[in-house]
Design an enzyme around this catalytic site. Sequence first.
Site, PDB file in Angstrom:
ATOM      1  N   HIS A 112       0.875  -1.192   0.000  1.00 28.25           N
ATOM      2  CA  HIS A 112       0.000   0.000   0.000  1.00 28.25           C
ATOM      3  C   HIS A 112       0.903   1.231   0.000  1.00 28.25           C
ATOM      4  CE1 HIS A 112      -3.835   2.105   1.487  1.00 28.25           C
ATOM      5  NE2 HIS A 112      -2.935   3.053   1.258  1.00 28.25           N
ATOM      6  N   HIS A 163       1.660   5.305  -1.662  1.00 28.09           N
ATOM      7  CA  HIS A 163       1.285   6.501  -2.436  1.00 28.09           C
ATOM      8  C   HIS A 163       2.546   7.065  -3.080  1.00 28.09           C
ATOM      9  CE1 HIS A 163      -2.815   6.770  -0.767  1.00 28.09           C
ATOM     10  NE2 HIS A 163      -2.257   6.209   0.290  1.00 28.09           N
ATOM     11  N   LYS A 174      -8.936  -0.205  -5.895  1.00 25.83           N
ATOM     12  CA  LYS A 174      -9.020   0.398  -4.559  1.00 25.83           C
ATOM     13  C   LYS A 174     -10.341   1.132  -4.391  1.00 25.83           C
ATOM     14  CE  LYS A 174      -7.682   2.156  -0.582  1.00 25.83           C
ATOM     15  NZ  LYS A 174      -6.640   3.129  -0.324  1.00 25.83           N
ATOM     16  N   HIS A 197     -10.429   1.191   1.732  1.00 25.82           N
ATOM     17  CA  HIS A 197     -10.183   2.116   2.848  1.00 25.82           C
ATOM     18  C   HIS A 197     -11.436   2.055   3.716  1.00 25.82           C
ATOM     19  CE1 HIS A 197      -8.468   5.986   4.598  1.00 25.82           C
ATOM     20  NE2 HIS A 197      -9.613   5.786   5.236  1.00 25.82           N
ATOM     21  N   HIS A 223      -4.643  -0.849   5.714  1.00 31.79           N
ATOM     22  CA  HIS A 223      -4.110  -0.128   6.888  1.00 31.79           C
ATOM     23  C   HIS A 223      -5.017  -0.225   8.107  1.00 31.79           C
ATOM     24  CE1 HIS A 223      -6.822   2.836   5.242  1.00 31.79           C
ATOM     25  NE2 HIS A 223      -5.994   3.234   4.307  1.00 31.79           N
ATOM     26  N   ASP A 230       1.429   2.498   3.585  1.00 30.25           N
ATOM     27  CA  ASP A 230       0.593   3.697   3.443  1.00 30.25           C
ATOM     28  C   ASP A 230       1.454   4.952   3.532  1.00 30.25           C
ATOM     29  OD1 ASP A 230      -1.673   5.135   2.897  1.00 30.25           O
ATOM     30  OD2 ASP A 230      -2.485   5.046   4.926  1.00 30.25           O
TER      31      ASP A 230
HETATM   32  O1  DOR Z   1      -3.250   9.472   5.868  1.00 27.23           O
HETATM   33  C1  DOR Z   1      -3.597   9.174   4.739  1.00 27.23           C
HETATM   34  N1  DOR Z   1      -3.032   9.756   3.653  1.00 27.23           N
HETATM   35  N2  DOR Z   1      -4.562   8.260   4.574  1.00 27.23           N
HETATM   36  C2  DOR Z   1      -5.078   7.995   3.365  1.00 27.23           C
HETATM   37  O2  DOR Z   1      -5.956   7.174   3.287  1.00 27.23           O
HETATM   38  C3  DOR Z   1      -4.629   8.726   2.167  1.00 27.23           C
HETATM   39  C4  DOR Z   1      -3.281   9.249   2.350  1.00 27.23           C
HETATM   40  C5  DOR Z   1      -2.891  10.255   1.297  1.00 27.23           C
HETATM   41  O3  DOR Z   1      -3.127   9.983   0.118  1.00 27.23           O
HETATM   42  O4  DOR Z   1      -2.344  11.294   1.647  1.00 27.23           O
HETATM   43 ZN    ZN Z   2      -3.306   5.072   1.610  1.00 30.46          ZN
END
Ligand code: DOR
Ligand code: ZN
Length: 342
Positions: free
Chosen positions: A16, A18, A99, A138, A172, A244
Amino acid sequence: MPYPDTITLTNPLDMHLHLRDGEMLHNIAKGSAKSFSGAIIMPNLVPPVSTKEDVTAYKARILEAIGDERFTPYMTLFFKPGYDRTFLESVKEEITAIKLYPAGITTNSEGGVSGFDVEELRPALEAMGELGIPLCVHGETNGFVMDREAEFVPIYEKLAAAFPKLKIIMEHITTKESVAALDRFENLYATITVHHLIITLDDVAGGMLRPHLFCKPIAKRPEDREALLKVALGAHPKVMFGSDSAPHPRHAKESCGCAAGVFTAPIALQLLTQLFEHHGAPLENLQKFISNTAQNIYGITPPKKRVILERKPFTVPQEYNGVVPMYAEENIDYTIKEIING
Ligand code: DOR
Ligand code: ZN
């Protein structure tokens, strides 16, 4: 028993992650690509990754940003209830999962799902189950912030019961309620971050407010962390590591209206090693948590990579290209000594 001074982790996976886009993608993607064999890439860009063209173009931008690192970006689409079987068949080879975000629950999730009506979701979710495309979720309602995940568990159970062929990954997870749900349904799985294994809400807001530890779902209570530790350290066969790691520029975190997200990617393997050692967990459980279990669940074979860690204090940098990591300027016990490709 302390671990040996040098430890080798094989084919680490971040289930997971970003990676963002544009300048941020270029600034941070190499960090993950160096020390991981692959990662599940989140689709919450603006606009979200929701067509075949979006996903192939985003993958190409990621590959360009990581240069010659051996790293597989396992791509995802942003779930829309309107996805039909024909579309899913046409995109299947480009993606590893889809997702699902409840509408408006976190960063860039405005186009997500509301209501969770099984009949409305049936065409897409039944086809995904039949085509073997996992659904990453999520799982938070829009209730009181500390209760959002626990309130979502009945929705997980409703979906798991209605779509038994669909692999549902509870992303998460942060609560003992989600941990308990894992064993009630064969088709429920979970990822856990490193920060939720370490911090509770006390670390975020119990003293001075720590914006770099603020994320969604918010860190919970000590007993929740205990439940997460039990399944992660014990290498539960349905529990995988997913960082995450969610970078935001410093100004977006250190501001009135702090963006949610903890940036852990560059230190995740070091921190996990420290954590597993601290709790006396067998090294083989760490290997399962950071790779083998995910390979089994997703049926993936990542590129070969060995990450050699050494017990040697490492001072976490103040920032990585403008993004402040967890534990900035603090010492951690392990450092990456060498990475061997192949
Ligand atoms: O804390 C988070 N940041 N939780 C999420 O689900 C998305 C993520 C983000 O993309 O910044
Ligand atoms: Zn995330």
